[in-house]
Design a protein around this motif. Structure first.
Motif, PDB file in Angstrom:
ATOM      1  N   VAL A   1      10.979  19.763  16.798  1.00 54.42           N
ATOM      2  CA  VAL A   1      10.241  19.412  15.547  1.00 54.42           C
ATOM      3  C   VAL A   1      11.342  19.610  14.289  1.00 54.42           C
ATOM      4  N   ASN A   2      11.657  18.851  13.331  1.00 56.88           N
ATOM      5  CA  ASN A   2      12.224  19.098  12.023  1.00 56.88           C
ATOM      6  C   ASN A   2      11.550  19.544  10.953  1.00 56.88           C
ATOM      7  N   ALA A   3      10.252  18.990  10.860  1.00 55.41           N
ATOM      8  CA  ALA A   3       9.649  19.122   9.510  1.00 55.41           C
ATOM      9  C   ALA A   3       8.152  19.046   9.712  1.00 55.41           C
ATOM     10  N   LEU A   4       7.194  19.327   9.035  1.00 47.11           N
ATOM     11  CA  LEU A   4       5.823  18.959   8.828  1.00 47.11           C
ATOM     12  C   LEU A   4       5.338  18.366   7.723  1.00 47.11           C
ATOM     13  N   ASN A   5       4.646  17.330   7.429  1.00 46.19           N
ATOM     14  CA  ASN A   5       4.119  16.849   6.467  1.00 46.19           C
ATOM     15  C   ASN A   5       2.540  17.370   6.457  1.00 46.19           C
ATOM     16  N   ILE A   6       1.867  17.881   5.350  1.00 47.60           N
ATOM     17  CA  ILE A   6       0.546  17.997   5.185  1.00 47.60           C
ATOM     18  C   ILE A   6       0.180  17.490   4.113  1.00 47.60           C
ATOM     19  N   HIS A   7      -0.877  16.726   4.051  1.00 51.37           N
ATOM     20  CA  HIS A   7      -1.388  15.779   2.957  1.00 51.37           C
ATOM     21  C   HIS A   7      -2.689  16.807   2.689  1.00 51.37           C
ATOM     22  N   LEU A   8      -2.753  16.994   1.245  1.00 51.95           N
ATOM     23  CA  LEU A   8      -3.839  18.006   0.867  1.00 51.95           C
ATOM     24  C   LEU A   8      -4.757  17.086  -0.208  1.00 51.95           C
TER      25      LEU A   8
ATOM     26  N   GLU B   1       1.335  15.918  -1.135  1.00 51.73           N
ATOM     27  CA  GLU B   1       2.140  15.898   0.258  1.00 51.73           C
ATOM     28  C   GLU B   1       2.957  17.010   0.104  1.00 51.73           C
ATOM     29  N   LEU B   2       2.628  17.846   1.186  1.00 52.46           N
ATOM     30  CA  LEU B   2       3.549  19.001   1.075  1.00 52.46           C
ATOM     31  C   LEU B   2       4.471  18.949   2.554  1.00 52.46           C
ATOM     32  N   THR B   3       5.624  18.820   2.205  1.00 48.99           N
ATOM     33  CA  THR B   3       6.736  18.774   3.576  1.00 48.99           C
ATOM     34  C   THR B   3       7.389  20.054   3.609  1.00 48.99           C
ATOM     35  N   LEU B   4       7.197  20.668   4.791  1.00 46.97           N
ATOM     36  CA  LEU B   4       7.884  21.709   5.191  1.00 46.97           C
ATOM     37  C   LEU B   4       8.974  21.621   6.090  1.00 46.97           C
ATOM     38  N   THR B   5      10.205  21.678   5.857  1.00 49.78           N
ATOM     39  CA  THR B   5      11.378  21.723   6.666  1.00 49.78           C
ATOM     40  C   THR B   5      11.744  22.855   7.292  1.00 49.78           C
ATOM     41  N   LEU B   6      11.709  22.584   8.862  1.00 53.31           N
ATOM     42  CA  LEU B   6      11.618  23.915   9.619  1.00 53.31           C
ATOM     43  C   LEU B   6      13.246  23.979  10.014  1.00 53.31           C
TER      44      LEU B   6
ATOM     45  N   TYR C   1      -8.432  21.759   1.645  1.00 55.39           N
ATOM     46  CA  TYR C   1      -8.816  20.434   1.802  1.00 55.39           C
ATOM     47  C   TYR C   1      -7.562  19.655   2.267  1.00 55.39           C
ATOM     48  N   VAL C   2      -7.495  19.245   3.643  1.00 54.71           N
ATOM     49  CA  VAL C   2      -6.214  18.763   4.447  1.00 54.71           C
ATOM     50  C   VAL C   2      -6.908  17.556   4.888  1.00 54.71           C
ATOM     51  N   ASN C   3      -6.145  16.401   4.374  1.00 55.01           N
ATOM     52  CA  ASN C   3      -6.335  14.968   4.832  1.00 55.01           C
ATOM     53  C   ASN C   3      -5.686  14.474   6.150  1.00 55.01           C
ATOM     54  N   GLU C   4      -4.316  14.897   6.511  1.00 55.95           N
ATOM     55  CA  GLU C   4      -3.438  14.567   7.532  1.00 55.95           C
ATOM     56  C   GLU C   4      -2.425  15.407   7.797  1.00 55.95           C
ATOM     57  N   VAL C   5      -1.873  15.577   8.981  1.00 52.97           N
ATOM     58  CA  VAL C   5      -0.747  16.287   9.106  1.00 52.97           C
ATOM     59  C   VAL C   5       0.039  15.335  10.187  1.00 52.97           C
ATOM     60  N   GLU C   6       1.330  15.468   9.759  1.00 54.63           N
ATOM     61  CA  GLU C   6       2.475  14.625  10.325  1.00 54.63           C
ATOM     62  C   GLU C   6       3.466  15.512  10.819  1.00 54.63           C
ATOM     63  N   ILE C   7       4.148  15.318  12.369  1.00 55.61           N
ATOM     64  CA  ILE C   7       5.025  15.886  12.653  1.00 55.61           C
ATOM     65  C   ILE C   7       6.432  15.134  12.695  1.00 55.61           C
ATOM     66  N   ILE C   8       7.357  15.448  12.142  1.00 54.24           N
ATOM     67  CA  ILE C   8       8.532  14.926  11.677  1.00 54.24           C
ATOM     68  C   ILE C   8       9.640  15.161  12.816  1.00 54.24           C
ATOM     69  N   GLN C   9      10.115  14.387  13.611  1.00 50.64           N
ATOM     70  CA  GLN C   9      11.308  14.781  14.406  1.00 50.64           C
ATOM     71  C   GLN C   9      12.617  14.266  14.029  1.00 50.64           C
ATOM     72  N   LYS C  10      13.527  14.185  14.785  1.00 50.80           N
ATOM     73  CA  LYS C  10      15.063  13.794  14.470  1.00 50.80           C
ATOM     74  C   LYS C  10      14.886  12.366  13.744  1.00 50.80           C
ATOM     75  N   ASP C  11      15.759  12.363  12.618  1.00 52.54           N
ATOM     76  CA  ASP C  11      15.950  10.959  12.177  1.00 52.54           C
ATOM     77  C   ASP C  11      14.622  10.280  11.517  1.00 52.54           C
ATOM     78  N   ASN C  12      13.913  11.520  10.973  1.00 57.70           N
ATOM     79  CA  ASN C  12      12.544  11.291  10.238  1.00 57.70           C
ATOM     80  C   ASN C  12      11.735  10.456  11.184  1.00 57.70           C
ATOM     81  N   HIS C  13      11.622  10.610  12.355  1.00 54.80           N
ATOM     82  CA  HIS C  13      10.775   9.819  13.250  1.00 54.80           C
ATOM     83  C   HIS C  13       9.526  10.744  13.514  1.00 54.80           C
TER      84      HIS C  13
END
Length: 487
Positions: free
Chosen positions: A297-304, A358-363, A386-398
């Motif tokens: 995991v490289n980053a997490l996107n949290i949609h609020l 949209e909050l992007t947390l780079t890890l 209030y959270v709409n969506e959570v995305e897991i970002i892997q290598k190369d923004n996948h």
């Protein structure tokens, strides 16, 4: 030439049995299991264990009772394929009058005795253990001692499970009646008594323990008390390098961590389809993510969702119609070897748009199969996030596919429900084409359509799956499953 061909043919015939030692076994959890006479197998809270080329099922027969009567009887069945069962009738000669539960049988290679341990109550709830022996796995068994002395006999003896180690040493895991405290105790060399060597209490308010060993690690599975509960109990996993001591809790494979959320990974990033993280005392609810496998995991996107702020209606002195939009801060944790540790956030970015941020947390790049996103803003202006969506970002923004992970809302006031609504009875070792595998077994109390307790179903899991660190993956309900078993 004829002699050569005959020798080759004879060798092939001798080799054929080796080719036939593997057989496909199919387990169906949707139908009752039947004996050779078409009767529903009435064998609960015991075990299935392989002796020779057959599987032996030991259990308590309840018939048409409530389970708390002196009519409970130990029985045994056997099968070559875990599907077609032969009834061998009562297991114990001259069963003493009392209430009986939890029969477990192991084999002693030195004495060549099959040894039965059982939990019984001359009077509820004055619990004690009995021991009996037989030269045959199906019994009948003759009682050697109906009141075996244990390290904690003074506070009552409840559920038990037996385990034989690679060196032939045997152990009993059991809980007391008082406070349902779980411990492991070593048996004598002949398995007929306890040495009183006890590793100390591992947990309280638990029952129905089961032990096994895999890759040099000892596993003890148990969970909260479940008095024939139809909602089921969990399966806490304790792991140690020693059969009696040093057990550490490494998760629960039969409980959802919280409330399942199909919203947070459904691909809808805005609007009123959101989950609410509520504040309770000094902490907010959190988001837990379970992945199918380890992911870098490289980053997490949290949609609020930001459109649910209280309005100002009528207070003309207030210069604002709505309170200021605030973005809460978060911490991220990963689970490894059954334990949580914080993941360093190297940077964060906020993108704002209508009704959402949209909050992007780079890890700091991390590999994990469990993630937790915990709001860390205690002095946040509102009591809800209030959270709409959570995305897991892997290598190369996948982005991790939505089908590859599950999302749950966890918190102090969210009850973690069992995955399989069953009470654990045993973890069966099964020899397969992939080596030793382990089948979790549980009684589905209240499942019989005719409301006869003895007809309640059992759930048998597909082989348990393990992460690289040795912890066990959470179970999932399987209607049917198959495996190539070896004998």
């Amino acid at each position: 030439m004829k002699v050569l061909l005959r020798n080759v043919f004879s060798a092939f015939l001798c080799f054929c049995p080796l080719l036939l030692i593997a057989q496909k076994i199919t387990v169906d959890n949707t139908m009752p299991r039947l004996d050779e006479k078409g009767q529903i197998v009435d064998a609960h809270d015991g075990r299935i264990i392989q002796f020779g080329d057959r599987y032996y099922w030991y259990g308590t027969a309840y018939g048409n009772t409530n389970g708390f009567t002196t009519k409970n009887q130990y029985v045994s069945y056997s099968s070559s394929d875990l599907k077609n069962w032969k009834s061998h009738g009562p297991l114990l000669k001259n069963q003493p009058i009392g209430v009986h539960y939890r029969p477990h049988v192991i084999y002693n290679k030195t004495t060549k005795n099959y040894v039965l341990w059982y939990n019984w109550y001359p009077k509820l709830w004055d619990g004690q253990f009995g021991v009996a022996i037989s030269k045959n796995p199906e019994g009948p068994f003759t009682i050697v001692n109906d009141n075996t002395s244990m390290a904690h006999s003074d506070i009552g003896l409840g559920d038990l499970g037996l385990f034989v180690d690679d060196d032939g040493s045997a152990y009993v895991s059991y809980n007391t009646i008082k406070d349902h405290q779980v411990s492991v105790e070593k048996l004598s060399d002949d398995y007929l008594s306890s040495t009183k060597e006890n590793g100390g209490f591992i947990a309280k308010h638990m029952e129905a323990g089961a032990m096994f060993k895999r890759n040099g690690k000892y596993y003890l599975l148990t969970d909260y008390t479940c008095c024939f509960c139809n909602y089921g109990s969990g399966a806490r996993v304790y792991i140690s390098e020693n059969p009696m001591t040093g057990y550490k809790l490494k998760g629960n494979i039969n409980r959802y961590p919280g409330k399942f959320s199909g919203i947070l990974n459904d691909g809808i990033y805005t609007g009123t389809l959101y989950e609410t993280l509520s504040k309770h005392e000094d902490a907010f609810d959190a988001v837990e993510i379970r992945l199918e496998k380890n992911v870098k995991v490289n980053a997490l996107n949290i949609h609020l969702f930001t459109g649910n702020r209280p309005e100002n209606c009528g207070d003309v002195s207030n210069p604002r119609v709505h309170p200021k939009i605030e973005i809460p801060s978060f911490k991220v944790f990963k689970k490894a070897n059954g334990e949580w540790s914080e993941v360093k956030i190297t940077s964060q970015n906020i993108q704002k748009s209508a009704l959402k941020s949209e909050l992007t947390l780079t890890l700091e790049t991390t590999e994990a199969n469990h993630l937790k996103i915990q709001p860390s803003t205690i002095d946040y202006a509102f009591d809800e996030i209030y959270v709409n969506e959570v995305e897991i970002i892997q290598k190369d923004n996948h982005k991790t596919k939505r089908d590859d992970f599950e999302v749950f809302i966890i918190g102090k006031k969210i009850r973690p429900r069992p995955i399989i609504p069953a009470q654990q009875t045993y973890v069966m070792k099964l020899n397969t084409d992939k080596g030793e595998e382990f089948i979790w077994m549980g009684d589905l109390w209240g499942s019989a359509s005719d409301n006869i307790k003895g007809h309640d179903y059992q759930y048998w899991s597909k082989p348990l799956e393990f992460y690289e660190d040795g912890s066990i993956k959470p179970m999932k309900w399987q209607h049917t499953w198959s495996v190539e078993a070896k004998k």
